[in-house]
Motif scaffolding. Structure first.
Motif, PDB file in Angstrom:
ATOM      1  N   ARG A  75      63.997  45.266  56.475  1.00  0.00           N
ATOM      2  CA  ARG A  75      63.449  44.395  55.429  1.00  0.00           C
ATOM      3  C   ARG A  75      64.551  43.724  54.599  1.00  0.00           C
ATOM      4  O   ARG A  75      64.265  42.986  53.665  1.00  0.00           O
ATOM      5  N   ASP A 123      56.122  46.098  53.692  1.00  0.00           N
ATOM      6  CA  ASP A 123      57.076  47.210  53.619  1.00  0.00           C
ATOM      7  C   ASP A 123      56.454  48.497  54.165  1.00  0.00           C
ATOM      8  O   ASP A 123      57.097  49.230  54.931  1.00  0.00           O
ATOM      9  N   PHE A 160      63.812  49.419  48.398  1.00  0.00           N
ATOM     10  CA  PHE A 160      62.680  49.580  49.322  1.00  0.00           C
ATOM     11  C   PHE A 160      61.769  50.714  48.863  1.00  0.00           C
ATOM     12  O   PHE A 160      60.543  50.570  48.859  1.00  0.00           O
TER      13      PHE A 160
END
Length: 301
Positions: free
Chosen positions: A25, A8, A32
């Motif tokens: 993602r 990430d 996130f």
């Protein structure tokens, strides 16, 4: 700590914004952001400067981003290697120096492929000192390297076996003119332009004595370049910069085509041995099979 947190963080750097990174993602932006926070909490440092208008890393984030990227790449490489070994068996690792990677190794690999096409092999090409260090530490199962004739390596190690594969001459060469004559022909009263090896390199030490001492007594030497890169010396010699000493196996084609001409009769050059090494106490099937082939009928150096 989860690997996806590092993924990430790297995705955020590449995307430039939290929203674009979350989209890449395949998670919501709040989820996130939480994962980035979790990574920071696990590390104990902030990676993102949240006071900035646009995405900006903290000094710690900037400093250690390359290491996180490298760690992740190494981890994935390890996973791939472990999976492949579990299915197909371990690869034998052969280390060799850059010069032999270009000159002798292709012939040796064709020989391996012809006689043992299913033998698993990984090649590592490094400078000579690194090859020897990696082999001694057990990070390579086999090693092929050049030596000065009569000066084998690792003679004190009882757990290492040596096999001489052949010999090759270190030849002084010059580019040629349109008539096929050497551009730099040695004359006692003319400067002799030499492309030399770094003194700390293997070939630099191989040429240091008695060859260079003898040449310095006979000719007015002009060192036009000094480098540790054999391939670079070859290219500089082809360009006509000066005279350089190169292993015969590296310049066979250029000598045959007339792009380079040998000055061995005038300047001389040391003889090198090309030798293979293996660990006798850490062997396994793939390494044993390739070593047996090296003992049988390896290609000429």
């Amino acid at each position: 700590m989860k690997i996806e947190w590092i993924e990430d963080f790297l995705a955020l750097i590449e995307a430039g914004t939290f929203s674009h990174a979350a989209e890449r993602r395949h998670v919501t932006q709040p989820a996130f952001s939480r994962r980035i926070r979790q990574l920071e909490e696990w590390l104990g440092v902030e990676l993102i400067d949240r006071q900035a208008t646009h995405l900006r890393l903290t000094p710690q984030g900037r400093l250690h981003e390359p290491q996180l990227r490298d760690w992740l790449a190494r981890l994935y490489a390890l996973r791939s290697r472990m999976r492949a070994e579990a299915i197909h068996g371990r690869r034998a690792v052969l280390t060799t120096q850059h010069t032999l990677t270009v000159s002798y190794l292709p012939r040796l690999l064709r020989y391996f492929r012809h006689h043992a096409p299913d033998a698993r092999l990984q090649v590592r090409s490094s400078n000579r000192a690194d090859c020897i260090n990696d082999f001694e530490r057990g990070e390579a199962d086999l090693m092929v390297c050049s030596e000065l004739q009569g000066m084998p390596l690792l003679t004190e190690r009882r757990d290492i076996e040596r096999l001489e594969l052949g010999q090759e001459q270190l030849i002084p060469v010059s580019a040629t003119d349109h008539a096929g004559r050497p551009l730099h022909e040695p004359h006692p009263y003319d400067p002799l332009p030499l492309i030399g090896y770094d003194r700390d390199s293997f070939l630099g030490s191989a040429l240091a004595t008695p060859f260079m001492f003898d040449i310095q007594r006979r000719f007015d030497i002009e060192l036009v370049c000094e480098t540790a890169f054999t391939i670079g010396i070859k290219e500089l010699a082809l360009s006509g910069l000066g005279i350089g000493w190169l292993p015969h196996g590296l310049i066979e084609g250029e000598l045959e085509s007339g792009k380079l001409v040998s000055l061995l009769d005038v300047l001389g050059g040391p003889m090198l041995a090309v030798a293979g090494y293996r660990h006798t106490t850490q062997s396994f099937e793939a390494a044993e099979r390739l070593w047996a082939l090296m003992q049988e009928a390896p290609p000429a150096v």
